[in-house]
Design an enzyme around this catalytic site. Sequence first.
Site, short mmCIF file in Angstrom:
data_model
loop_
_atom_site.label_atom_id
_atom_site.label_comp_id
_atom_site.label_asym_id
_atom_site.label_seq_id
_atom_site.Cartn_x
_atom_site.Cartn_y
_atom_site.Cartn_z
N SER A 1 -8.27 7.52 -5.93
CA SER A 1 -7.02 7.94 -5.31
C SER A 1 -6.88 7.29 -3.94
O SER A 1 -7.86 7.19 -3.19
CB SER A 1 -7.01 9.47 -5.18
OG SER A 1 -5.78 9.90 -4.68
N SER B 1 -8.10 6.29 -14.01
CA SER B 1 -8.92 5.95 -15.20
C SER B 1 -10.40 5.76 -14.82
O SER B 1 -10.92 4.65 -14.86
CB SER B 1 -8.37 4.72 -15.94
OG SER B 1 -7.75 3.78 -15.14
P1 ADP Z 1 -3.11 5.26 -5.31
O1 ADP Z 1 -1.92 4.97 -6.18
O2 ADP Z 1 -4.29 4.37 -5.60
O3 ADP Z 1 -3.48 6.71 -5.26
P2 ADP Z 1 -1.29 4.85 -3.14
O4 ADP Z 1 -0.67 3.51 -3.37
O5 ADP Z 1 -0.51 6.07 -3.54
O6 ADP Z 1 -2.73 4.86 -3.83
O7 ADP Z 1 -1.68 5.03 -1.63
C1 ADP Z 1 -2.34 4.03 -0.91
C2 ADP Z 1 -2.00 4.21 0.57
O8 ADP Z 1 -2.76 3.26 1.33
C3 ADP Z 1 -0.54 3.98 0.87
O9 ADP Z 1 -0.12 4.89 1.85
C4 ADP Z 1 -0.54 2.54 1.41
O10 ADP Z 1 0.53 2.30 2.29
C5 ADP Z 1 -1.88 2.50 2.15
N1 ADP Z 1 -2.46 1.16 2.33
C6 ADP Z 1 -2.92 0.68 3.51
N2 ADP Z 1 -3.39 -0.57 3.37
C7 ADP Z 1 -3.24 -0.89 2.06
C8 ADP Z 1 -3.54 -2.08 1.31
N3 ADP Z 1 -4.08 -3.15 1.91
N4 ADP Z 1 -3.26 -2.09 -0.01
C9 ADP Z 1 -2.72 -0.99 -0.61
N5 ADP Z 1 -2.39 0.17 0.05
C10 ADP Z 1 -2.65 0.22 1.38
#
Ligand code: ADP
Length: 204
Positions: free
Chosen positions: A40, A112
């Site tokens: 997550s 997953s």
């Molecule tokens: P997941 O779907 O894996 O749970 P999310 O995309 O919902 O993750 O959340 C990831 C968070 O991390 C977001 O708030 C995003 O803006 C932040 N973030 C910071 N740096 C990155 C990066 N390099 N790549 C992806 N997300 C990032």
Amino acid sequence: MSYFPNSQNQNLHAFAFSHLQAEHTRMKQKPLVIWMTGISASGKSTIADALEVALHAQGLFTCILDGDSVRGGLCRDLGFTEGDRDENIRRVAEVARLMLDTGLIVIVALISPSSASRHYARSIIGNEHFVEVHVDAPLETAEQRDPKGLYKKARSGLIKHFTGIDSHYDVPIFPEVHLNTQALSVEQSVVTILEWIAQRGTQT
Ligand code: ADP
């Protein structure tokens, strides 16, 4: 042998519907399932969203199957036991397979956590159409990001079976693409996936 290798029912036979090939020809794109796995807050949804925008800019047709959305509808009857997580992945893989058959590039963003269930998803979708993308961030980084406040809840015991805290994540050994989102920007991660797709070819 049944035409459905994952079904117990030996009496099922898949009809060879003729529209499938026609759809692929109309879309002129190679269908694919981009399966994003990671803990997550590793960045799966964020990268899936940016990837879809980039693929649309290339005139490609896509669909996103995102963990939270799926759990709000298709899989709303499922919890987070090992059995329910496996069933969640099985359903998403089956839906992705149907979308693949219509010619779409399907982006799956799902924790997953078990390698066995990812392997099962690959078997449903077919190795030639499955690209496993490990969206990787150290637990400390994901916990600092915590965009939905879930780690905080898990640490205080409000959420049980939370991946990385009190539920295991099997780190992918040989994913087709590995993204270290602590080092890569969202844009760099998208470019990395696009390069992989381009290498494979996007047109039928
Ligand atoms: P997941 O779907 O894996 O749970 P999310 O995309 O919902 O993750 O959340 C990831 C968070 O991390 C977001 O708030 C995003 O803006 C932040 N973030 C910071 N740096 C990155 C990066 N390099 N790549 C992806 N997300 C990032």
